[in-house]
Design a protein around this motif. Structure first.
Motif, PDB file in Angstrom:
ATOM      1  N   VAL A   1       6.114  10.943   0.884  1.00  0.00           N
ATOM      2  CA  VAL A   1       6.465  10.025   1.964  1.00  0.00           C
ATOM      3  C   VAL A   1       5.205   9.317   2.425  1.00  0.00           C
ATOM      4  N   ALA A   2       5.260   7.999   2.482  1.00  0.00           N
ATOM      5  CA  ALA A   2       4.159   7.196   2.996  1.00  0.00           C
ATOM      6  C   ALA A   2       4.502   6.752   4.413  1.00  0.00           C
TER       7      ALA A   2
ATOM      8  N   GLU B   1       3.345   5.628  -5.952  1.00  0.00           N
ATOM      9  CA  GLU B   1       3.009   5.585  -7.378  1.00  0.00           C
ATOM     10  C   GLU B   1       1.792   6.443  -7.690  1.00  0.00           C
ATOM     11  N   GLY B   2       0.830   6.422  -6.772  1.00  0.00           N
ATOM     12  CA  GLY B   2      -0.402   7.166  -6.997  1.00  0.00           C
ATOM     13  C   GLY B   2      -0.195   8.665  -7.073  1.00  0.00           C
ATOM     14  N   ARG B   3       0.888   9.155  -6.486  1.00  0.00           N
ATOM     15  CA  ARG B   3       1.225  10.576  -6.579  1.00  0.00           C
ATOM     16  C   ARG B   3       2.220  10.865  -7.699  1.00  0.00           C
TER      17      ARG B   3
ATOM     18  N   LEU C   1       0.829  -1.202   0.000  1.00  0.00           N
ATOM     19  CA  LEU C   1       0.000   0.000   0.000  1.00  0.00           C
ATOM     20  C   LEU C   1       0.867   1.258   0.000  1.00  0.00           C
ATOM     21  N   CYS C   2       1.995   1.208   0.712  1.00  0.00           N
ATOM     22  CA  CYS C   2       2.911   2.352   0.709  1.00  0.00           C
ATOM     23  C   CYS C   2       3.482   2.585  -0.681  1.00  0.00           C
ATOM     24  N   VAL C   3       3.903   1.516  -1.342  1.00  0.00           N
ATOM     25  CA  VAL C   3       4.427   1.633  -2.701  1.00  0.00           C
ATOM     26  C   VAL C   3       3.352   2.197  -3.634  1.00  0.00           C
TER      27      VAL C   3
END
Length: 334
Positions: free
Chosen positions: A241-242, A142-144, A136-138
């Protein structure tokens, strides 16, 4: 078999304690799917639950274990039938609902997903909630719009469960990964996972200036507190940063400077809610993107009889990577 072995946490006038004992299936909590648990995993949250070092358990008695994999034995849920291989994680397991440190589980089918193609139950638990959180962090990075061409990414708490999977995933996707750890003896291990550089956690765990030299395009932080503040201060313009952990502490002693002067984004990641579409996407990515050979390198396996000891050890920082517990139907625990 109506009787089964479980680890149960109790709190009463005799105190707070976790122990193996025999239970009956009639004692299981409500749910429309019964599962014969084959594997679970030791997560940091399980260690906190077993030791009582944080208020993880919300009701007593409680069977800990935030993850499990197994075989459906009974189902009134339309998506599952006896014989199906399933995995579960989060959704209050081990906190509000009996979890995976038991030979039997009864849960809502809405909390389960089918075992993804290409994964065994043992491999799924080697990934577990920690690996799912890392994915989910990765996906948040990617989503940003973050891409490897932007520069290196840092992973804090890199030798832990979430950190290890995050290092492996990011490296496999082409990132230059900087792994932060307080365990210098794990340098070789982290480099086998794909880390390009190792930094001592002391570099990030001491209070620093609100803005510092731009070192990272982004990061995955499992530590929180001063470490996260320093990661933000060292993140480049438009970096991401996640944040998903608080091993150093819950506080965040930072300023608005990284956000308003560099456009840094801080994204919170949680993996507990039963968001089934997101869970399926995350697990499909894990089955596809996580190298099984690297997964094996970060994984240890132990019998159910040792689960309680290992849950205590993880709180003391004595476990690296992932620890899978073979539950099966063995009754040789005590």
């Amino acid at each position: 078999m109506s009787a089964f072995i479980a680890i149960r946490i109790d709190e009463d006038e005799a105190g707070y304690r976790a122990a193996y004992l025999e239970m009956d299936e009639s004692e299981l909590m409500d749910g429309d799917v019964d599962v014969a648990v084959t594997h679970s995993a030791v997560n940091y949250k399980d260690g906190l639950a077993v030791t009582g070092k944080a208020p993880v358990v919300r009701r007593f008695p409680m069977i800990p274990g935030v993850d499990f994999a197994g075989v459906v034995t009974r189902s009134s849920h339309p998506n599952f039938a006896p014989g199906d291989l399933v995995i579960a994680g989060g959704c209050g397991l081990g906190e509000q609902h009996y979890g995976g440190f038991a030979q039997r589980a009864r849960v809502s089918g809405d909390w389960l997903i089918p075992l993804p193609e290409g994964l065994t139950p043992a491999q799924a638990m080697a990934i577990g909630s920690a690996g799912y959180t890392a994915m989910l962090c990765v996906m948040a990075l990617e989503g940003r719009g973050l891409e490897p061409s932007r520069g290196p990414v840092v992973v804090t708490g890199a030798a832990g469960g979430v950190g290890s999977v995050a290092v492996a995933l990011l490296a496999a996707l082409g990132w230059r990964v900087v792994a932060s750890t307080g365990r210098p003896e794990e340098e070789a291990y982290l480099k086998t996972l794909g880390a390009a550089e190792i930094v001592d956690r002391a570099e990030l765990s001491i209070p620093g200036k609100p803005l510092q030299k731009q070192r990272f395009a982004g990061g995955v932080d499992t530590v929180g507190s001063v470490t996260l503040a320093n990661v933000l201060a060292q993140t480049s313009i438009d970096g991401v940063v996640a944040a998903c952990g608080n091993a150093q502490g819950m506080e965040l002693p930072t300023t608005v400077a990284p956000f308003i002067l560099r456009g840094v984004s801080l994204i919170g990641v949680e993996s507990v809610r039963p968001n089934l579409p997101l869970r399926r996407r995350g697990w499909e990515r894990l089955a596809r993107d996580l190298d099984k050979g690297i997964l094996a390198r970060m994984t240890q396996t132990a019998p159910f009889a040792q689960a309680l000891d290992h849950a205590r050890s993880i709180v003391a920082g004595k476990i690296r990577g992932r620890l899978v517990i073979e539950i099966g139907d063995s009754r040789s625990v005590g």
